[in-house]
Design an enzyme around this catalytic site. Structure first.
Site, mmCIF file in Angstrom:
data_model
loop_
_atom_site.group_PDB
_atom_site.id
_atom_site.type_symbol
_atom_site.label_atom_id
_atom_site.label_comp_id
_atom_site.label_asym_id
_atom_site.label_seq_id
_atom_site.Cartn_x
_atom_site.Cartn_y
_atom_site.Cartn_z
ATOM 1 C CG PHE A 1 4.704 -9.684 -6.008
ATOM 2 C CD1 PHE A 1 5.615 -10.146 -5.056
ATOM 3 C CD2 PHE A 1 3.852 -8.656 -5.656
ATOM 4 C CE1 PHE A 1 5.664 -9.589 -3.785
ATOM 5 C CE2 PHE A 1 3.889 -8.091 -4.392
ATOM 6 C CZ PHE A 1 4.804 -8.554 -3.450
ATOM 7 C CE LYS B 1 -2.495 0.369 3.697
ATOM 8 N NZ LYS B 1 -1.226 0.447 4.322
ATOM 9 C CD1 TRP C 1 8.843 -3.011 -4.508
ATOM 10 C CD2 TRP C 1 9.822 -4.170 -6.144
ATOM 11 N NE1 TRP C 1 9.906 -3.699 -3.955
ATOM 12 C CE2 TRP C 1 10.515 -4.420 -4.942
ATOM 13 C CE3 TRP C 1 10.258 -4.807 -7.318
ATOM 14 C CZ2 TRP C 1 11.620 -5.273 -4.875
ATOM 15 C CZ3 TRP C 1 11.354 -5.644 -7.244
ATOM 16 C CH2 TRP C 1 12.033 -5.864 -6.036
ATOM 17 C CB THR D 1 5.248 0.061 -2.433
ATOM 18 O OG1 THR D 1 6.005 -0.443 -1.342
ATOM 19 C CG2 THR D 1 6.102 0.036 -3.677
ATOM 20 N NE ARG E 1 -0.271 5.150 8.547
ATOM 21 C CZ ARG E 1 -0.510 3.900 8.901
ATOM 22 N NH1 ARG E 1 -0.933 3.639 10.129
ATOM 23 N NH2 ARG E 1 -0.339 2.916 8.053
ATOM 24 C CG PHE F 1 -3.254 -2.556 9.168
ATOM 25 C CD1 PHE F 1 -2.154 -3.323 8.777
ATOM 26 C CD2 PHE F 1 -3.242 -2.029 10.448
ATOM 27 C CE1 PHE F 1 -1.085 -3.554 9.643
ATOM 28 C CE2 PHE F 1 -2.185 -2.259 11.317
ATOM 29 C CZ PHE F 1 -1.112 -3.026 10.907
ATOM 30 C CB ALA G 1 -4.978 1.363 10.543
ATOM 31 C CE LYS H 1 2.502 -2.584 8.360
ATOM 32 N NZ LYS H 1 3.337 -1.477 7.857
#
Length: 558
Positions: A383, A73, A411, A75, A96, A303, A275, A107
């Protein structure tokens, strides 16, 4: 495509001086408080001078429920900001700050990944500009002043059994969830049971992220209810005369932080409530400032959309008078397979059926988001192992739901890999389709608000609420707090409170274990299931792999 780690990519970045990043948004040198050459705070006086300017377009990035396979998210938020800039739009990003808890736990950090990152990555993921330390200090100053007041005669008549203000630290440490303080004799005060939360769950963090200026910050800090007397009258931080000193500690922290992406897009990184146990959005001040300075502002909510996006809509937008023009819902083929029942070790094999089954999770989020009256587009975060058939299955299901799913390669390729999404998002944001409305009205009862979120967003059959919690909500309504929104604290991994129930579970009841009044922040927290406000470290914490190499560079941070 790259074999480099995120930190290697970030370290190799060509960073512009922070004054140049500010200049791209017409921020003068004098309005920047530099922290070195690549990060700065934006002055309050300059922010005040912007109020007559029109707002740009607000774009929210959210996601399906997180899985160990990854969704990306942040990224995607960073990549989209770069993509909008690359297609000629004046854009900025609002995300954030990272908590040390997940950085050293499981994480990881919160600076994006691959070629869609904010930099300096190491600073942002560690101590940054000291905001979290200031929040921790302000919170614990109030804790110390409570116990000190009781020690020196307790003129306010605080019932030591009814002190509700816990301490905080910005680290995962399950040993501190429940502690007894003031042991060791008379000189150390009156023993009582208390505990620690993680800093990102602090009401002070929420207040910093919802405050509009220093005066509003101090008012909200003063409104914090820290304890009750024997006749159940509330005692506030203002009663303890703590609000002034807390504001002093937070004066600089309230100013938004300005950094940049790998492609030198301006990025405001400010505030960091989780969150799953808080409201999960960056600061109102940063978002409002960005909207005055850029034509398109991309922000995220933590999240899955059941937590972060719902709180963004029902808490942040409601309180700050904001309204998103477009929402981006992020998903990965890998995460959809996991939601479709595939084990993490088997994600490499093509499995269209699992993708189709996992789309139930995506579909529910998409339907929920549309219920807020805002146009939604799906970003498939690519991916390397994704197959054309799997991508096509997602795009077909999203089309059936009246939206569009766009494959994104940011990415690996940066802005070039997300241009299609950027064009679509800009068109949607400019279309005027948005007709935003929160999920429930202010006047709805607190218990009804909890049930509305549980049934309409999580799709629970209902809620189970202990009698004591019901009485507490009724008392708060009688005391004038009934108009506050609800901040649900529950697992991020599922619509339900069972983290193993992936996909789109039905036929469950949402258990509400406890409620907490955050009078300063302006919401009521409903703690559901087994969620903890002080996480623990995993069996193998990330900290075991973090260190300095022979050249003095940090390794293992991600």
């Amino acid at each position: 495509m790259t074999g480099l780690s995120d930190i290697d990519i970030a370290r190799a970045a060509t960073k512009a001086p922070i004054r140049d990043i500010g200049a791209a948004l017409d921020i003068p040198d004098a309005a920047l408080l530099p922290f070195g050459h690549d990060k700065a705070k934006v002055s309050a006086d300059f922010i005040d001078s912007l109020q007559s300017r029109p707002d740009g377009r607000l774009i929210l990035v959210t996601a399906i429920n997180p899985t160990p396979a990854g969704e990306g998210k942040t990224t995607t938020t960073v990549g989209l900001g770069d993509g909008l800039k690359a297609i000629g739009k004046k854009s900025a990003i609002c995300i954030r700050e990272a908590s040390l808890g997940p950085c050293f736990g499981m994480k990881g950090g919160a600076a994006g990944g691959g070629y869609a990152q904010v930099v300096p990555m190491e600073d942002i993921n560690l101590h940054f500009t000291g905001d979290f330390h200031a929040i921790t200090s302000a919170h614990n100053l109030l804790s110390a002043m409570i116990d000190n007041h009781i020690y020196w005669g307790n003129a306010l008549g605080i019932d030591a059994r009814r002190v509700v203000w816990r301490r905080v630290m910005d680290m995962n440490d399950r040993a501190l969830r429940d502690v007894v303080t003031s042991l060791g004799g008379v000189a150390n005060g009156f023993p009582r049971q208390t505990g620690f939360d993680i800093t990102v769950a602090s009401e002070v963090m929420a207040i910093l992220c919802l405050a509009t200026d220093l005066a509003d910050l101090q008012r909200r800090l003063g409104d914090i209810i820290v304890a009750y007397t024997r006749d159940k009258a509330p005692v506030t931080a203002r009663d303890l005369k703590a609000d002034g000193a807390m504001t002093v500690l937070l004066q600089q922290a309230l100013q938004p932080n300005l950094v940049q992406t790998l492609e030198q897009t301006p990025a405001f990184v400010h505030g960091g409530p989780f969150a799953n146990i808080a409201h999960g959005c960056n600061s109102v001040l940063a978002t409002r400032t960005a909207l005055k300075l850029a034509d398109y502002v991309v922000t995220e909510a933590g999240f899955g959309a059941d937590l972060g996006a719902e709180k963004f809509m029902d808490i942040k937008c409601r309180k700050a008078g904001l309204a998103p023009d477009c929402v981006v819902l992020v998903a990965t083929i890998r995460a959809l397979k996991m939601n479709g029942g595939v084990a993490k070790g088997d994600l490499g094999a093509e499995n269209v059926e699992a993708v189709q089954a996992g789309c139930a999770n995506l579909a529910r989020h998409l339907e929920n988001l549309k219920g807020f009256g805002v146009p939604v587009v799906v970003a498939i975060n690519h991916f390397a192992g994704d197959t054309e058939a799997e991508v096509a299955a997602v795009q077909a299901r999203v089309a059936e739901l009246g939206s569009e799913a766009i494959l994104c390669r940011h990415w690996a390729d940066g802005s070039a890999g997300i241009a299609n999404l950027a064009h679509r998002v800009a068109a949607l944001a400019d279309s005027g389709q948005a007709d935003f409305a929160p999920l429930y009205p202010d006047g709805m009862g607190l218990l009804d608000k909890i049930e509305t979120i549980a049934t309409r967003i999580y799709r629970a059959d209902g809620i189970s609420v202990p009698d004591g919690v019901r009485r507490q909500l009724e008392e708060w309504e009688a005391a004038g707090f009934g108009a506050l929104p609800i901040c649900m604290a529950k697992t991020q991994y599922s619509f339900s409170t069972d983290p193993a129930a992936r996909g789109a579970p039905t036929g469950f009841t949402l258990p509400v274990r406890e409620v907490r009044l955050s009078a300063g922040a302006g919401f009521v927290v409903a703690i559901c299931g087994d969620i903890m406000t002080m996480p623990g470290l995993p069996r193998v914490p990330a900290a075991e792999s973090i260190g300095l190499n022979a050249q003095g560079f940090i390794e293992g941070l991600f």
